[in-house]
Design a protein around this motif. Structure first.
Motif, short mmCIF file in Angstrom:
data_model
loop_
_atom_site.label_atom_id
_atom_site.label_comp_id
_atom_site.label_asym_id
_atom_site.label_seq_id
_atom_site.Cartn_x
_atom_site.Cartn_y
_atom_site.Cartn_z
N LEU A 1 1.18 2.73 0.06
CA LEU A 1 1.73 1.47 -0.57
C LEU A 1 -0.12 0.80 -0.93
O LEU A 1 0.17 -0.18 -1.87
CB LEU A 1 1.31 0.93 1.15
CG LEU A 1 3.24 0.81 1.60
CD1 LEU A 1 3.55 0.20 3.12
CD2 LEU A 1 4.10 0.06 0.55
N ALA A 2 -1.35 0.89 -0.35
CA ALA A 2 -1.99 0.57 -0.86
C ALA A 2 -2.83 0.61 -2.17
O ALA A 2 -3.25 0.47 -3.23
CB ALA A 2 -4.31 1.63 -0.36
N LEU A 3 -2.89 2.74 -1.91
CA LEU A 3 -2.36 2.61 -4.30
C LEU A 3 -1.50 2.53 -4.71
O LEU A 3 -2.24 2.31 -5.77
CB LEU A 3 -2.25 4.10 -4.27
CG LEU A 3 -3.08 5.00 -3.46
CD1 LEU A 3 -2.44 7.29 -3.07
CD2 LEU A 3 -5.03 5.07 -3.68
N GLY A 4 0.37 2.39 -4.51
CA GLY A 4 0.54 1.14 -5.66
C GLY A 4 0.03 -0.45 -5.96
O GLY A 4 -0.06 -0.16 -6.88
N ILE A 5 0.16 -0.82 -4.75
CA ILE A 5 -0.55 -2.36 -5.07
C ILE A 5 -1.94 -2.09 -6.01
O ILE A 5 -2.27 -2.89 -6.66
CB ILE A 5 -0.88 -3.44 -3.51
CG1 ILE A 5 0.29 -3.22 -2.76
CG2 ILE A 5 -1.52 -4.59 -4.20
CD1 ILE A 5 0.20 -3.80 -1.50
N GLU A 6 -3.10 -1.42 -5.49
CA GLU A 6 -3.90 -1.17 -6.15
C GLU A 6 -3.95 -0.48 -7.74
O GLU A 6 -4.97 -1.54 -8.67
CB GLU A 6 -5.04 0.39 -5.49
CG GLU A 6 -5.92 1.01 -6.30
CD GLU A 6 -6.84 -0.11 -6.41
OE1 GLU A 6 -8.15 0.54 -7.31
OE2 GLU A 6 -7.18 -0.89 -5.75
N ASN A 7 -2.53 -0.23 -8.18
CA ASN A 7 -2.41 0.21 -9.57
C ASN A 7 -1.81 -1.30 -10.31
O ASN A 7 -2.01 -2.00 -11.16
CB ASN A 7 -1.82 0.88 -9.72
CG ASN A 7 -2.60 2.49 -9.63
OD1 ASN A 7 -4.23 2.41 -9.82
ND2 ASN A 7 -2.47 3.67 -8.91
N ILE A 8 -0.56 -2.08 -8.92
CA ILE A 8 -0.52 -3.13 -9.44
C ILE A 8 -1.40 -4.28 -10.44
O ILE A 8 -1.00 -4.88 -11.32
CB ILE A 8 0.76 -3.43 -9.16
CG1 ILE A 8 1.72 -2.83 -8.84
CG2 ILE A 8 0.88 -5.50 -9.07
CD1 ILE A 8 2.41 -2.91 -7.65
N SER A 9 -2.38 -3.90 -9.42
CA SER A 9 -3.72 -5.62 -9.21
C SER A 9 -4.16 -4.60 -10.27
O SER A 9 -5.08 -5.61 -10.28
CB SER A 9 -4.55 -5.77 -8.11
OG SER A 9 -5.11 -4.01 -7.55
N ARG A 10 -4.24 -3.50 -10.74
CA ARG A 10 -5.11 -3.01 -11.82
C ARG A 10 -7.16 -3.05 -11.36
O ARG A 10 -8.10 -3.48 -11.71
CB ARG A 10 -5.27 -3.80 -13.07
CG ARG A 10 -4.68 -3.92 -14.01
CD ARG A 10 -4.22 -4.65 -15.23
NE ARG A 10 -3.03 -4.00 -16.27
CZ ARG A 10 -2.88 -3.16 -17.20
NH1 ARG A 10 -4.08 -2.84 -17.02
NH2 ARG A 10 -1.75 -2.90 -17.12
N GLY A 11 -6.93 -2.75 -10.32
CA GLY A 11 -8.39 -2.26 -9.61
C GLY A 11 -8.70 -3.25 -8.58
O GLY A 11 -9.79 -3.36 -7.83
N ARG A 12 -7.86 -4.32 -7.87
CA ARG A 12 -8.72 -5.57 -7.18
C ARG A 12 -8.54 -5.48 -5.96
O ARG A 12 -7.99 -6.58 -5.63
CB ARG A 12 -7.86 -6.82 -7.79
CG ARG A 12 -8.62 -7.09 -9.29
CD ARG A 12 -7.88 -8.29 -10.25
NE ARG A 12 -6.14 -8.08 -10.24
CZ ARG A 12 -5.41 -8.99 -10.33
NH1 ARG A 12 -6.20 -9.63 -9.04
NH2 ARG A 12 -4.74 -8.80 -10.58
N PHE A 13 -8.12 -4.24 -4.81
CA PHE A 13 -7.00 -3.87 -3.92
C PHE A 13 -8.08 -3.85 -3.07
O PHE A 13 -8.64 -3.23 -3.45
CB PHE A 13 -5.54 -3.30 -4.07
CG PHE A 13 -4.51 -3.41 -2.39
CD1 PHE A 13 -4.63 -4.80 -2.54
CD2 PHE A 13 -4.88 -2.17 -2.17
CE1 PHE A 13 -3.93 -5.02 -0.94
CE2 PHE A 13 -4.53 -2.48 -0.94
CZ PHE A 13 -3.46 -3.38 0.39
#
Length: 363
Positions: free
Chosen positions: A102-114
């Motif tokens: 989940l964390a990696l998914g949101i990391e890439n949705i946000s373009r490195g802002r998670f």
């Protein structure tokens, strides 16, 4: 100690008002729409970060609404451009493999802002009523340490073989990893001895609950001195509730108003106290002085005139605080006031430096 550049963030209103629940200027609203609009406004005003606390049920009163942290974090990641998104996580609620994905998914949705904020749980019913159980304080931290070691290594792209007291993972790898950096950042909360040990070994930023400057400086000195191996130096954040006005008297009057309103929440607070592990240091700290807000609230002393609050922020920054995670009430109006009145003063003070300010005051 070299302190990272100063940043300002806001607590998302995932379970309604932060100071008092019976405030006519702050109607109860923990909806996705309100939180989305709040974070978008914060980004527009120049805030650097937002913290989305995680609870499955409202920790103050179970029949009140509670926003779900991780689905909200994913949604806001897709709608923002610059602001850092920190989602809190209680390890017992998610298997580390699932959470890392989940964390990696949101990391890439946000373009490195998670980022993850690891919280080892204090609200007993949340776990007990789910049949998960509520282990003793130090056992929760031992579980959390093993949990975050798995999550961190999976987020970094390691093909993991792990055998521990709680998890056995064989030949497991997640793809894609972060497309923008080594992995999402890891924030850690808690001030007990097990919490300090955990953040020194596994965290990037330690979130400290609001309290006076000397106490915060002592906490920073203790944890900063602990071994970090090859990891970069630990960074530090502080939770604080802000009441700022043109004059000190106006700020004190606004603070007294919130204190009076917060007193009406006494039955709710009694339930929360009953549901809280008494070993949680945050709750012990919060009993020391009258204050409003959660996680220490106004105990950090950011109550006063615009110039006084700016000076106190600068003093905390000099002691090692990089990120101020702020609370306000009514939130939108006071968040805007802080952005327009306090942030420019802080930036101006930093640009002049203490020697120039002292010379100016002597002139």
């Amino acid at each position: 100690m070299t302190v990272a550049p100063l940043r300002f963030g806001i607590w998302a209103l995932v379970h309604g008002p932060r100071a008092a629940h019976q405030d006519p200027e702050e109607p109860y609203d923990a909806s996705w729409e309100r939180n989305r609009d709040l974070i978008l406004a914060a980004e527009e005003l120049g805030y650097d970060s937002t913290l989305i606390a995680q609870h499955t049920i409202n920790p103050h009163q179970e029949d009140l609404d509670q926003l779900e942290a991780w689905s909200a974090a994913a949604a806001i990641a897709a709608q923002t451009k610059r602001i850092e998104i920190i989602a809190a996580i209680k390890p017992y609620l998610y298997h580390p493999v699932v959470l890392a994905k989940l964390a990696l998914g949101i990391e890439n949705i946000s373009r490195g802002r998670f980022a993850i904020n690891l919280v080892n749980a204090w609200n007993r019913p949340e776990l007990e009523k789910a049949g998960i159980g509520f282990p003793e304080h130090d056992a929760r931290y031992a579980y959390g340490k093993e949990w975050i070691s798995v999550v961190s290594r999976l987020m970094e792209g390691e093909r993991l073989n792990f055998s521990g007291d709680h998890f056995n993972i064989s030949d497991y790898a997640l793809r894609p990893t972060s497309l923008y950096r080594k992995r999402p950042a890891i924030y850690v909360g808690g001030e007990s001895e097990p919490a300090r040990d955990l953040v020194a070994g596994h965290g990037d930023v330690w979130f400290i609950n609001g309290q006076p400057l000397d106490d915060v400086a002592g906490l920073i000195a203790d944890v900063a001195s602990r071994p970090r191996g090859s990891a970069p130096p630990l960074r530090f954040g502080l939770s604080a509730f802000v009441v700022a006005r043109e004059t000190r008297d106006e700020a004190q009057a606004a603070h007294e108003r919130l204190l009076s309103l917060a007193a009406k929440d006494a039955p709710m607070k009694a339930i929360q106290k009953q549901n809280t592990d008494p070993k949680v240091v945050m709750m012990q700290t919060m009993q020391k002085t009258p204050r409003v807000g959660s996680n220490g609230g106004t105990a950090a002393g950011l109550v006063g005139s615009y110039d006084e609050v700016a000076a106190r922020i600068e003093a905390f920054h000099a002691a090692g605080i990089e990120l101020f995670m702020l609370q306000f009430q009514p939130f939108e109006a006071e968040m805007r006031r802080f952005a327009e009145e306090i942030i420019p003063r802080v930036r101006a003070r930093q640009s002049t430096g203490p020697s120039q300010r002292n010379a100016r005051s002597l002139g």
